[in-house]
Design an enzyme around this catalytic site. Sequence first.
Site, PDB file in Angstrom:
ATOM      1  N   ARG A   1     -11.933 -15.603  44.229  1.00  0.00           N
ATOM      2  CA  ARG A   1     -10.974 -16.685  44.457  1.00  0.00           C
ATOM      3  C   ARG A   1     -11.238 -17.403  45.785  1.00  0.00           C
ATOM      4  O   ARG A   1     -10.313 -17.797  46.492  1.00  0.00           O
ATOM      5  CB  ARG A   1      -9.540 -16.151  44.439  1.00  0.00           C
TER       6      ARG A   1
ATOM      7  N   SER B   1      -0.719 -17.370  38.896  1.00  0.00           N
ATOM      8  CA  SER B   1      -0.711 -16.223  39.815  1.00  0.00           C
ATOM      9  C   SER B   1      -0.537 -16.705  41.250  1.00  0.00           C
ATOM     10  O   SER B   1      -1.369 -17.463  41.754  1.00  0.00           O
ATOM     11  CB  SER B   1      -2.015 -15.439  39.687  1.00  0.00           C
TER      12      SER B   1
ATOM     13  N   GLU C   1      -2.778 -16.989  46.556  1.00  0.00           N
ATOM     14  CA  GLU C   1      -3.849 -17.685  45.848  1.00  0.00           C
ATOM     15  C   GLU C   1      -3.554 -19.182  45.809  1.00  0.00           C
ATOM     16  O   GLU C   1      -4.459 -20.003  45.702  1.00  0.00           O
ATOM     17  CB  GLU C   1      -3.964 -17.117  44.425  1.00  0.00           C
TER      18      GLU C   1
END
Length: 348
Positions: A163, A238, A334
């Site tokens: 990520r 998320s 995130e």
Amino acid sequence: MRIRKDVSLIDQHTFHADVTAAWFAEAHHLTDLVALLRSGVRPALILGEGSNVLFAADFPGLVIKNCLLGKSFRQADQVPGKGLVEVAAGENWADFVAWTLEQGLGGLENLSLIPGTAGAAPIQNIGAYGVELSDLLLSLEAYDIEQEKLVTLDKEVCRFGYRSSRFKEDWKGRFVITRLFLLLSAASHSLKTAYGDLESRLQHIPAEKRKPSDVARAVIDIRKSKLPDPALLGNAGSFFKNPVVEGAQFETLLNLYPDLVFFPQGEGQYKIPAAWLLDKGGWKGKQIGRVACHDRQPLVIVNVGGAGGEEILEFAKMVATDISARFGIVLEPEVNMYPPGKWLEDTY
């Protein structure tokens, strides 16, 4: 191309917090994008579908919506059985993945139904069910704001990680991604089905008969069963990254929680699902004010209705602070946030 003043962003990002951009414009052509970036209005923010951003305040500069469209593929001349795909940054990612499957191409099926645009995908190196964008990306085209020119960047220089990429680090704010170039399978597809619930969803199909479209359907079914539709319940997917811990901390956690879910990462490191931590910590379905952790997937923070960006951010900080106290693990967001600041330290 038209630049508008004092525009609400409530429908331009999936958390649906009612914030305002001082200036707003859509770039449907590369010339539009360049002209807007050279307009001198600062700060400038490039926005796709706003599926991975949280506005905790009004934006005082120019928000540029990336609307560059177009996609194509051809057989890769020097790589038999492969297809070379180009996609413009403004294309909807989920629709693009479905299009590749319609062309008989494989590779992106595990990334089905991820919200957002193609241009946003490399920034955080999107991934799901054992596949990351960097596994399939060859290079990308971007506009270099500093040098005021279009450049091609090979994936190696982008330093993709879990990520993460240079676009979130030392390149933050320098490049605007305009096109992606991917290498996908056109024959002899290698399917990845070992992650999560995927294999159980596909057990009715013999392994030798499975197609990329079968995997895509299973991924879509799983995502729909676990994740709320942002159009109905504001969220950005998320909210937290899955943390990676070292061996000593892992052993301590395993002794305390024999039911710990984990994935070995090599070199003595272990990835712990953030959703497991939130569920274990009692956050699944928990609501405070107008914000909650979703009742099916606690990793998704949802705007129950009418919450502002600051309220959502404070809830997220409350969750992360509690998880840190319980497990000794600091959850990192995130989701990109404006205005930026140090997580759990500075006030946004």
